[in-house]
Design a protein around this motif. Structure first.
Motif, PDB file in Angstrom:
ATOM      1  N   UNK A 147       0.870  -1.156   0.036  1.00  0.00           N
ATOM      2  CA  UNK A 147      -0.127   0.054   0.219  1.00  0.00           C
ATOM      3  C   UNK A 147       0.819   1.341   0.005  1.00  0.00           C
ATOM      4  N   UNK A 148       0.288   2.362  -0.702  1.00  0.00           N
ATOM      5  CA  UNK A 148       1.179   3.457  -0.829  1.00  0.00           C
ATOM      6  C   UNK A 148       0.929   4.302   0.556  1.00  0.00           C
ATOM      7  N   UNK A 149      -0.255   3.930   1.479  1.00  0.00           N
ATOM      8  CA  UNK A 149      -0.452   4.447   2.961  1.00  0.00           C
ATOM      9  C   UNK A 149      -0.436   3.386   3.845  1.00  0.00           C
ATOM     10  N   UNK A 150       0.411   3.424   4.476  1.00  0.00           N
ATOM     11  CA  UNK A 150       0.563   2.184   5.582  1.00  0.00           C
ATOM     12  C   UNK A 150      -0.537   2.200   6.843  1.00  0.00           C
ATOM     13  N   UNK A 151      -1.057   3.300   6.902  1.00  0.00           N
ATOM     14  CA  UNK A 151      -2.145   3.721   7.871  1.00  0.00           C
ATOM     15  C   UNK A 151      -3.439   3.037   7.622  1.00  0.00           C
ATOM     16  N   UNK A 152      -3.667   2.526   6.572  1.00  0.00           N
ATOM     17  CA  UNK A 152      -4.912   2.041   6.085  1.00  0.00           C
ATOM     18  C   UNK A 152      -4.961   0.431   6.261  1.00  0.00           C
ATOM     19  N   UNK A 223       5.985   6.517   2.684  1.00  0.00           N
ATOM     20  CA  UNK A 223       4.733   6.558   3.486  1.00  0.00           C
ATOM     21  C   UNK A 223       4.258   4.950   3.394  1.00  0.00           C
ATOM     22  N   UNK A 224       4.619   4.177   2.422  1.00  0.00           N
ATOM     23  CA  UNK A 224       3.931   2.863   2.252  1.00  0.00           C
ATOM     24  C   UNK A 224       4.324   2.000   3.218  1.00  0.00           C
ATOM     25  N   UNK A 225       3.438   0.759   3.091  1.00  0.00           N
ATOM     26  CA  UNK A 225       3.827  -0.331   4.110  1.00  0.00           C
ATOM     27  C   UNK A 225       3.212  -1.753   3.352  1.00  0.00           C
ATOM     28  N   UNK A 226       3.698  -2.468   3.941  1.00  0.00           N
ATOM     29  CA  UNK A 226       3.325  -3.986   3.484  1.00  0.00           C
ATOM     30  C   UNK A 226       2.732  -4.748   4.552  1.00  0.00           C
ATOM     31  N   UNK A 227       1.242  -5.323   4.333  1.00  0.00           N
ATOM     32  CA  UNK A 227       0.776  -6.032   5.382  1.00  0.00           C
ATOM     33  C   UNK A 227       1.256  -7.251   5.876  1.00  0.00           C
ATOM     34  N   UNK A 280       8.868  -1.391   6.679  1.00  0.00           N
ATOM     35  CA  UNK A 280       7.748  -1.377   5.866  1.00  0.00           C
ATOM     36  C   UNK A 280       6.673  -2.267   6.226  1.00  0.00           C
ATOM     37  N   UNK A 281       7.159  -3.331   7.220  1.00  0.00           N
ATOM     38  CA  UNK A 281       6.228  -4.273   7.418  1.00  0.00           C
ATOM     39  C   UNK A 281       5.118  -3.569   8.562  1.00  0.00           C
ATOM     40  N   UNK A 282       3.859  -4.160   8.407  1.00  0.00           N
ATOM     41  CA  UNK A 282       2.756  -3.581   9.262  1.00  0.00           C
ATOM     42  C   UNK A 282       2.103  -4.687   9.926  1.00  0.00           C
TER      43      UNK A 282
END
Length: 342
Positions: A147-152, A223-227, A280-282
């Motif tokens: 995701x471009x936005x890790x917060x979602x 600001x991105x992230x990987x679930x 990057x990991x969420x």
């Protein structure tokens, strides 16, 4: 250890039978690899080619970077055998192709259990459909949400309205995106990463190797992230036109691939996952992970009821494996996907 010894005994018998063959046949194996002839998958297939010579087949390898073209050429008879993702195989061989089911197996150990069962001679009738037959399964890695936005990423309800790439033929992903209220962005294995990197899509699902090989780090930015939630586990599957091969070739192949290529595939998977920076990991809380589990369980049940995407027999088998590993999951005592698992 017993499993390994049993397979070793099977392989010994298979080689003894094949070595008695008077002549070898020349066949073509079309190999899909996003990187082409220099990619890890193509290199793995070179090992397979050497083994196949012992079973009476001389393979010529043909590299493809377009999975749809490799599949089309196989169906048209330009390839005697083909290596594709399990997702692409499902429309050719529904049972083994359904192995790449969304969020169906929590771990690589679970996948190993499934592939061992499918590689056993007792499963042989299920691995063939019409003129096609599965000839081996190699792990391709867990699928993660970029995701471009890790917060979602910490709650699937936040994904509503987001544009999510979907690989052609991945009907399960379409159903999932409809369930969460997202927008389907049609893509191919060749285009999804570019769509994510150019911001044409908000999210993309992909295995870890896409981070480096397809440069998805460009789309992640700051600001991105990987679930860190397993959306599914990809496999590479070898499929052949069994009428073009010696009797028993496919079974010899399935057993050999599991015995000799499983660890090779896993080393590549773990290497790719290790390349992703920790930042990057969420991670999900226990409660949020349970919500994701429930969502995917509901989507899989919809697909089970529709009986058009997955093999129901495979779906039931994977639920059994999943619930042996995670017996506290709510679904494991519920009458879903063919019945309660415990």
């Amino acid at each position: 250890m017993l499993k390994k010894l049993t397979l070793a005994a099977l392989l010994t018998g298979a080689l003894a039978l094949s070595n008695s063959a008077a002549a070898r046949v020349d066949r073509t194996l079309c190999v899909f690899d996003v990187v082409g002839a220099n990619g890890d998958t193509y290199q793995m297939m070179k090992q397979y080619v050497l083994a196949a010579q012992q079973w009476g087949v001389n393979f010529e390898l043909k590299p493809y970077t377009d999975e749809a073209l490799a599949k089309s050429d196989f169906r048209a008879g330009h390839c005697d055998a083909v290596e594709l993702f399990g997702l692409a195989t499902r429309s050719i061989l529904k049972f083994p192709g359904s192995l790449d089911m969304m969020a169906a197996l929590p771990s690589y150990d679970g996948l190993s259990t499934a592939v061992a069962a499918l590689s056993d001679p007792n499963a042989a009738p299920l691995m063939k459909e019409g003129r096609y037959e599965n000839a081996g399964i190699i792990p391709g890695g867990k699928v993660y949400l970029f995701s471009h936005d890790r917060n979602i990423l910490d709650d699937w309800e936040k994904l509503a309205g987001k544009r999510i790439t979907v690989i052609s033929e991945d009907e399960q992903a379409v159903e999932m995106i409809k369930y969460i209220g997202g927008t389907v962005m049609p893509a191919s294995v060749s285009t999804f990463a570019g769509m994510f990197n150019s911001n044409s899509a908000d999210l993309s699902y992909a295995p870890a190797f896409a981070y480096q090989a397809l440069e998805m780090y460009k789309g992640l930015g700051e600001n991105g992230g990987i679930l860190r939630y397993n959306l599914g586990i990809l496999t590479f599957q070898v499929t052949l036109n069994h009428d073009r091969f010696p009797t028993g070739f496919a079974q010899h192949s399935r057993a050999w691939v599991y015995e000799n290529m499983w660890d090779v595939g896993m080393r590549l998977v773990k290497k790719a996952e290790a390349t992703i920076p920790t930042k990057y990991w969420v991670n999900l809380s226990t409660n949020k992970e349970a919500r994701y589990n429930e969502m995917f369980s509901n989507v899989r049940q919809r697909l089970y009821d529709a009986d058009r995407v997955y093999s129901r027999r495979m779906q039931r088998m994977l639920k059994t494996i999943r619930c042996r590993e995670l017996p506290d999951n709510a679904e494991c005592t519920q009458d879903t996907e063919g019945g309660p698992a415990i």
